[in-house]
Motif scaffolding. Sequence first.
Motif, short mmCIF file in Angstrom:
data_model
loop_
_atom_site.label_atom_id
_atom_site.label_comp_id
_atom_site.label_asym_id
_atom_site.label_seq_id
_atom_site.Cartn_x
_atom_site.Cartn_y
_atom_site.Cartn_z
N PHE A 1 0.48 6.69 -6.74
CA PHE A 1 -0.56 7.70 -6.94
C PHE A 1 -0.02 9.10 -6.76
N ALA B 1 1.79 1.76 -3.49
CA ALA B 1 0.65 2.28 -4.25
C ALA B 1 0.48 3.77 -3.99
N ALA B 2 0.66 4.15 -2.72
CA ALA B 2 0.53 5.57 -2.39
C ALA B 2 1.56 6.38 -3.14
N ARG C 1 0.82 -1.21 0.00
CA ARG C 1 0.00 0.00 0.00
C ARG C 1 0.85 1.25 0.00
#
Lengths: 97, 624
Positions: B608, B604-605, B601
């Motif tokens: 983004f 993923a952050a 995660r």
Amino acid sequence: MTEYLTLSLILFTIGAVGVLLRRNAIVVFMCIELMLNATNLAFVSFSRQHGNLDGQVAAFFVMVVAAAEVVVGLAIIVSIYRTRRSTSIDDASLLKS
Amino acid sequence: MFDLQWLLIAVPLASGLGLLAWGKESDRFGHLVATLASTFSFVFGVVLFAKLMGADEADRSHTSTLYTWIDAGRFHVDLSFTFDQLSGLFVLLITGVGTLIHIYSIGYMAHDERRRRFFSFLNIFIASMLTLVLAADYLVLFLGWEGVGLASYLLIGFWQHKDSAAAAAKKAFIVNRVGDVGMALAIMTMFAQFGTSSIAAVNGSITSASTSVATGLGLLLLLGACGKSAQVPLQSWLLDAMEGPTPVSALIHAATMVTAGVYLVVRSAGIYDASEVARNAVIVVGLVTLLAGAWIGCTKDDIKKSLAGSTMSQIGYMMLAAGLGPAGYAFAIFHLITHGFFKANLFLGAGSVMHGMNDDVNMRHYGALRTAMPITFATFGLGYLAIIGFPGTAGFFSKDKIIEAAFGQSFWVGLGTLIGAGVTAFYMTRMMTLTFFGQKRWLDDVHPHESPKVMTIPLIALGALSVLGGALIFGDWIPDWLGPVVGHAEHHELGIPVWAMTLIITATALVGVAVAVLLYRRDVAGETPDDSVVSVFTRAGRNELYGNQINDALVVRPTRYLTRFLVWLDVKGVDGLVTGTADRLGDTSQFLRKPQTGHVRSYAATLFGGALVVVLALLAVTLA
């Protein structure tokens, strides 16, 4: 026109937030699909607006790739679940010793 | 016949190396093989020397070339040897005394489990020393020069389990390196100046070069000679070298190796004849050493160290004689030979005494040994008479000649040698009285006994030679014999007749004897008096005239500081740069590692976030 794009934006945001916040791998996976479909919606909308088929073609490609990705991704999730009895993505951090 | 002179070297060398390689089963007979090899060289040397004596004077130098050693452009060196009047005498001395010492060592080292190795080293020494004296080229001479250095190192440190012996060996090796620098530079200068390092060629063509070349070569060779012959300022290793087994002290550090420097000077007669400055430097070195050595000899209670001081002093005489030019060369060699006899005799006698006294070297623990060891006493006595120059003995003739020649050079040089003769008589009488006369001062459970025959027979032979060696001068044989090699001297007329000179020298020696008898006839302290109660002169002598301290202050400590600075520079400067770069790279990696958390995660952050930045950037560009 704006409505379609707004819907696409909302869907994409829901998907992105889900990817960032949820721990269950299946849910994260579904959120990714949501984001892909949000972009598909944007592609098709723009295609309609511009009056050519480029966007639709792109949407088809995205679907094909998404289908392939689902096959591989689900297989990985299932095999992780079999060995670790967990689908939490925070648990799958073993490469970092 | 003379073409086979390489056998003189090859046989001991093969025996020495063979014994090292053979292994334990040769322990039983290794010493015999080594002694036979040395005896062979002696016998063959005698045969060659006899042939030389039978030949015409013009036909007494035989050079044979084994093969071309180095041939590169102008650089050409043959491995060749010369057997002539000078090297012939040396061959006889080295192999003769060497063989006697081999025989003596059979007894002396009988209980040493590494005896075979000891004999192997002795053989290697003999081979190297013969290479040194037979060499027809300075580079070949250098080969033997380094060979004897190696053998000396191995033998001083033979009892390497003693830290002091290991340290003494290292010291001898390192001090000799200083002299070797002089030798190496001299040989390079010869190549640069004459394009050859052949002894005959260099000495023959030196007159065509400028005087400064001759002076430079002379001083560089003198530096080498100082190292090998333990002359001031490179004398400090000789006293420490007494850590080796006594036969080694006798063979290497008294009779043969330490005389290599004198040989070098005499062999380079052409160079020294061409430069007055170099000759005077040799005289000064010789004079200083002969007095310094005698001083040290007076103060040491260790019988071997006292003899070592005496060796320094006697080699000083030879050096001085060699520095006198053609007037002294023959006498330098004459004294070298007689000294080889009587000093080997004295050292082996000291070894025999130590053998009977549980290896104690302190003369204050001896006394009244003449009845316990009659043969050792008799032979030591002959050596003693020879070294103080008692009329009729070998030393009487050889030392007188040097003192006469020194007076011929200058009054002050002559006076120095005369004082040296008196002091020699003093310290030798002191040694004699402390060891063989006076009261018993033996430690408990010491039972002095005569040494076995295998040790006393070489002593008897050397004792006889100490007396008879002087015969070489009869009818001016030795100056005539060496004349073709080192040149004839014009005879100096002294202000007084020769018999008066002899009388003065003998009287001086007798004064030395009388003083020593008066001082040491009485009760002598059984232990060495502490440094704080003895006179400043004694203290200086015991500390070897502070030679070690001087070396320490002038060389060792500055070198150590330099080393420390260089180490600091290396660690802080060079290493600092290299490890500093690596450390900075490491730090950067550590920093970059942080974001790699392993959590999907967070990746993923980042993804983004990155996409967001790109989109914003695009928007900014488009809207701007």
